[in-house]
Write a protein that holds these residues in place. Sequence first.
Motif, PDB file in Angstrom:
ATOM      1  N   ALA A  94       1.187  -1.615  -0.381  1.00 44.04           N
ATOM      2  CA  ALA A  94       0.279   0.342   0.180  1.00 44.04           C
ATOM      3  C   ALA A  94       0.455   1.640  -0.070  1.00 44.04           C
ATOM      4  CB  ALA A  94      -0.917   0.041   1.342  1.00 44.04           C
ATOM      5  N   ARG A  95       2.060   0.776   0.684  1.00 42.21           N
ATOM      6  CA  ARG A  95       2.924   2.336   0.777  1.00 42.21           C
ATOM      7  C   ARG A  95       3.295   2.563  -0.883  1.00 42.21           C
ATOM      8  NH1 ARG A  95       8.316   3.969   4.704  1.00 42.21           N
ATOM      9  NH2 ARG A  95       9.273   5.568   3.473  1.00 42.21           N
ATOM     10  N   ALA A  96       3.614   1.504  -1.299  1.00 35.50           N
ATOM     11  CA  ALA A  96       4.231   1.434  -1.875  1.00 35.50           C
ATOM     12  C   ALA A  96       3.625   2.443  -3.642  1.00 35.50           C
ATOM     13  CB  ALA A  96       4.212   0.394  -3.052  1.00 35.50           C
ATOM     14  N   LYS A  97       2.158   2.048  -3.629  1.00 36.67           N
ATOM     15  CA  LYS A  97       0.740   2.755  -4.347  1.00 36.67           C
ATOM     16  C   LYS A  97       1.270   4.139  -3.757  1.00 36.67           C
ATOM     17  CE  LYS A  97      -2.050  -1.197  -4.843  1.00 36.67           C
ATOM     18  NZ  LYS A  97      -3.042  -2.430  -4.701  1.00 36.67           N
ATOM     19  N   ASP A  98       0.916   4.935  -2.349  1.00 40.38           N
ATOM     20  CA  ASP A  98       0.647   5.689  -2.546  1.00 40.38           C
ATOM     21  C   ASP A  98       1.929   7.033  -2.650  1.00 40.38           C
ATOM     22  OD1 ASP A  98      -1.286   5.188  -0.257  1.00 40.38           O
ATOM     23  OD2 ASP A  98      -0.139   4.912   1.877  1.00 40.38           O
ATOM     24  N   GLU A  99       3.344   6.077  -3.010  1.00 47.25           N
ATOM     25  CA  GLU A  99       4.654   6.487  -3.663  1.00 47.25           C
ATOM     26  C   GLU A  99       4.598   7.430  -4.995  1.00 47.25           C
ATOM     27  OE1 GLU A  99       7.199   5.930  -0.063  1.00 47.25           O
ATOM     28  OE2 GLU A  99       7.022   4.311  -1.558  1.00 47.25           O
ATOM     29  N   LEU A 100       3.496   6.486  -5.269  1.00 47.45           N
ATOM     30  CA  LEU A 100       3.848   5.805  -7.208  1.00 47.45           C
ATOM     31  C   LEU A 100       2.674   6.653  -7.797  1.00 47.45           C
ATOM     32  CD1 LEU A 100       5.492   4.636  -9.123  1.00 47.45           C
ATOM     33  CD2 LEU A 100       3.819   2.677  -8.948  1.00 47.45           C
ATOM     34  N   ILE A 101       1.739   6.066  -7.414  1.00 43.12           N
ATOM     35  CA  ILE A 101       0.487   6.691  -7.330  1.00 43.12           C
ATOM     36  C   ILE A 101       0.466   8.874  -8.263  1.00 43.12           C
ATOM     37  CG2 ILE A 101      -2.311   7.310  -7.751  1.00 43.12           C
ATOM     38  CD1 ILE A 101      -2.289   4.283  -6.704  1.00 43.12           C
ATOM     39  N   PRO A 102       0.733   9.288  -7.044  1.00 41.57           N
ATOM     40  CA  PRO A 102       0.871  11.007  -7.198  1.00 41.57           C
ATOM     41  C   PRO A 102       1.520  11.301  -8.043  1.00 41.57           C
ATOM     42  CG  PRO A 102       0.848  10.068  -4.321  1.00 41.57           C
ATOM     43  CD  PRO A 102       0.797   9.070  -5.437  1.00 41.57           C
ATOM     44  N   LEU A 103       3.114  10.903  -8.312  1.00 35.27           N
ATOM     45  CA  LEU A 103       4.191  10.763  -9.058  1.00 35.27           C
ATOM     46  C   LEU A 103       3.501  10.821 -10.125  1.00 35.27           C
ATOM     47  CD1 LEU A 103       7.525   8.536  -7.720  1.00 35.27           C
ATOM     48  CD2 LEU A 103       6.641  11.405  -8.061  1.00 35.27           C
ATOM     49  N   LYS A 104       2.696  10.404 -10.194  1.00 33.98           N
ATOM     50  CA  LYS A 104       1.904  10.461 -12.025  1.00 33.98           C
ATOM     51  C   LYS A 104       1.516  11.239 -12.698  1.00 33.98           C
ATOM     52  CE  LYS A 104      -0.496   6.567 -13.082  1.00 33.98           C
ATOM     53  NZ  LYS A 104      -1.582   5.947 -13.049  1.00 33.98           N
ATOM     54  N   TYR A 105       0.826  12.096 -11.590  1.00 34.81           N
ATOM     55  CA  TYR A 105       0.252  13.627 -11.542  1.00 34.81           C
ATOM     56  C   TYR A 105       1.015  14.461 -11.413  1.00 34.81           C
ATOM     57  CZ  TYR A 105      -3.887  10.573 -11.818  1.00 34.81           C
ATOM     58  OH  TYR A 105      -5.440   9.800 -12.396  1.00 34.81           O
ATOM     59  N   GLY A 106       2.479  14.223 -11.315  1.00 37.76           N
ATOM     60  CA  GLY A 106       3.497  15.993 -11.333  1.00 37.76           C
ATOM     61  C   GLY A 106       3.667  16.122  -9.525  1.00 37.76           C
ATOM     62  N   VAL A 107       3.382  14.671  -8.335  1.00 34.96           N
ATOM     63  CA  VAL A 107       2.968  15.737  -7.603  1.00 34.96           C
ATOM     64  C   VAL A 107       3.496  14.424  -6.163  1.00 34.96           C
ATOM     65  CG1 VAL A 107       1.560  15.863  -5.587  1.00 34.96           C
ATOM     66  CG2 VAL A 107       0.106  15.936  -7.667  1.00 34.96           C
ATOM     67  N   ILE A 108       4.207  15.298  -5.378  1.00 36.30           N
ATOM     68  CA  ILE A 108       4.794  14.428  -4.631  1.00 36.30           C
ATOM     69  C   ILE A 108       4.488  13.248  -3.936  1.00 36.30           C
ATOM     70  CG2 ILE A 108       5.918  14.233  -2.094  1.00 36.30           C
ATOM     71  CD1 ILE A 108       7.497  16.297  -3.153  1.00 36.30           C
ATOM     72  N   GLY A 109       5.013  11.892  -4.322  1.00 34.91           N
ATOM     73  CA  GLY A 109       4.978  10.285  -3.485  1.00 34.91           C
ATOM     74  C   GLY A 109       5.553  10.042  -2.033  1.00 34.91           C
ATOM     75  N   GLN A 110       4.821  10.443  -1.309  1.00 33.90           N
ATOM     76  CA  GLN A 110       5.614   9.938   0.356  1.00 33.90           C
ATOM     77  C   GLN A 110       4.543   9.597   1.401  1.00 33.90           C
ATOM     78  OE1 GLN A 110       6.358  11.177   3.491  1.00 33.90           O
ATOM     79  NE2 GLN A 110       7.731  10.248   3.444  1.00 33.90           N
ATOM     80  N   GLU A 111       5.022   8.692   1.924  1.00 29.89           N
ATOM     81  CA  GLU A 111       3.699   8.485   2.604  1.00 29.89           C
ATOM     82  C   GLU A 111       3.333   9.035   3.922  1.00 29.89           C
ATOM     83  OE1 GLU A 111       4.980   5.154   5.766  1.00 29.89           O
ATOM     84  OE2 GLU A 111       6.781   6.081   6.102  1.00 29.89           O
ATOM     85  N   THR A 112       4.214  10.475   4.614  1.00 28.47           N
ATOM     86  CA  THR A 112       3.148  10.810   5.479  1.00 28.47           C
ATOM     87  C   THR A 112       2.645  12.364   5.113  1.00 28.47           C
ATOM     88  OG1 THR A 112       5.266  11.636   6.523  1.00 28.47           O
ATOM     89  CG2 THR A 112       3.972   9.451   7.285  1.00 28.47           C
ATOM     90  N   GLU A 421      -8.529   7.509  -8.620  1.00 27.22           N
ATOM     91  CA  GLU A 421      -7.467   6.956  -8.808  1.00 27.22           C
ATOM     92  C   GLU A 421      -6.878   6.064  -7.384  1.00 27.22           C
ATOM     93  OE1 GLU A 421      -2.996   5.306 -11.078  1.00 27.22           O
ATOM     94  OE2 GLU A 421      -4.581   7.107 -11.436  1.00 27.22           O
ATOM     95  N   MET A 422      -6.308   6.593  -6.607  1.00 23.59           N
ATOM     96  CA  MET A 422      -6.298   6.647  -4.891  1.00 23.59           C
ATOM     97  C   MET A 422      -6.848   5.407  -4.351  1.00 23.59           C
ATOM     98  SD  MET A 422      -2.835   8.960  -3.420  1.00 23.59           S
ATOM     99  CE  MET A 422      -2.495   7.422  -2.747  1.00 23.59           C
ATOM    100  N   LEU A 423      -8.402   6.130  -4.357  1.00 19.00           N
ATOM    101  CA  LEU A 423      -9.634   5.319  -4.680  1.00 19.00           C
ATOM    102  C   LEU A 423      -9.729   3.818  -4.461  1.00 19.00           C
ATOM    103  CD1 LEU A 423     -12.288   7.625  -3.491  1.00 19.00           C
ATOM    104  CD2 LEU A 423     -11.560   6.465  -1.464  1.00 19.00           C
ATOM    105  N   GLU A 424      -9.427   3.882  -5.595  1.00 20.02           N
ATOM    106  CA  GLU A 424      -9.738   2.295  -6.612  1.00 20.02           C
ATOM    107  C   GLU A 424      -8.221   1.364  -6.282  1.00 20.02           C
ATOM    108  OE1 GLU A 424     -11.508  -0.306  -8.577  1.00 20.02           O
ATOM    109  OE2 GLU A 424     -12.283   1.625  -8.181  1.00 20.02           O
ATOM    110  N   ALA A 425      -7.362   1.899  -5.691  1.00 16.37           N
ATOM    111  CA  ALA A 425      -5.961   1.351  -6.231  1.00 16.37           C
ATOM    112  C   ALA A 425      -5.918   0.774  -4.933  1.00 16.37           C
ATOM    113  CB  ALA A 425      -4.734   2.000  -5.709  1.00 16.37           C
ATOM    114  N   HIS A 426      -6.978   1.653  -3.382  1.00 16.73           N
ATOM    115  CA  HIS A 426      -6.909   0.905  -1.911  1.00 16.73           C
ATOM    116  C   HIS A 426      -7.674   0.760  -1.840  1.00 16.73           C
ATOM    117  CE1 HIS A 426      -2.389   2.133  -1.438  1.00 16.73           C
ATOM    118  NE2 HIS A 426      -3.282   3.556  -1.965  1.00 16.73           N
TER     119      HIS A 426
END
Length: 439
Positions: A94-112, A421-426
């Motif tokens: 789940a953390r990997a998705k939290d970090e990866l998905i935002p980067l697709k939109y040019g946004v920081i992908g970080q767990e907290t 996208e994150m709702l669907e992923a999680h």
Amino acid sequence: MAGIKIVTIGGGSSYTPELIEGFIKRYDELPIRELWLVDIPEGKEKLETVGALAKRMVKKARVPMEIKLSYNRREALRGADFVTTQIRVGLLEARAKDELIPLKYGVIGQETNGPGGLFKGLRTIPVILDICKDMEELCPNAWLINFSNPAGMVTEAVLRHSKIKTVGLCNVPIGMRMGVAEMLGVEASRVHIDFAGLNHMVYGLNVYLDGEAVTDKVLDILSAGAELTMKNIVDLGWEKDFIKALRILPCPYHRYYYQTSKMLEEEQKELTEKGTRAQVVQALEKELFELYKNPELDIKPPQLEERGGAYYSDAACSLINSIYNDKRDIQPVNVRNNGAIASIPADSAVEVSCVITKDGPKPISVGDLPVAVRGLVQQIKSFERVAVEAAVSGDYHQAILAMTINPLVPSDTIAKQIVDEMLEAHKDYLPQFFEKTVI
């Protein structure tokens, strides 16, 4: 029976050996009769590995602390004095998705921070509140010591939606104090920092060495290029004139807000070269658990400090010890503000230096935060408040609102796209959002 009963939920964590070491070290002051390590069935292998190491550590230390392993939270909680939580809902995948998905939109992908912090909160808060419900029934007088991230948001949720006494913990202030001590070339025990702000948004307002103010000296050393960061946050240095103007000590996570574009570039580069931080941590954890399996190992291995959360567990041991023994020492923790920081609502969670008593932490008043940082802290507090309500209610629109008001997200349109996208992923870990139609 004499002695203390402590329950650690998420007992199969790689951090648990540090917790065991801390309890052993303090056993003369903190006589723990039973330490229950609790996990979910999916974590069976890890729990049994860590549990076996814990038993070897206790045996070597010759302390009469019974280690019990359980997959039944309610069985473990009955009659507990302290409950610690170190859970990761959805595991590192789940953390990997939290970090990866935002980067697709040019946004920081970080767990907290940013989108990742929001979704970690949405997954974690309902589980923590379920634990609190069990505690209200089975150990209503116990303290909940939480170091599940995002710790500030979780503390906010428990303060607003539970009767349980709670304190949130973070290793960032500890790391900052140790880093400052290293910068000054002294023992960490000689350094004191007045902390105030929010979890992963905390500032060192004043720095002292042996009781003498050295804030300006420390800021000069920092602006000259000294490192003050963590294993999981790249050190890009600070603009010298910015630090001189700020006049207080930023924490490592402030890089995401003051150096957003550079941190985003660094994340994209790291993704290409090494993968997400979650993937790096998975490799580290694999190495750690191979070490833990060694039947000859009966100490906390030094490799554990390579994890970004090193010293969390020792902080928990210190806090429990200080509450139990009414030590009245000063520790930075996440608690109800109660007016300590004038620019934050009194009923909100803040991270601030507190006097630790048998009745819990008493926040030390700092007045208003400096005007230069006040707005950013208030914006993040607004984000946390809205995020908590989204987590509890499963309200889709509140989730979009929380995402949009986070300063790391550039627009409402991008916020909605990331939320969808994150709702669907999680989906498997967010049932509160799927019990109703998502519009």
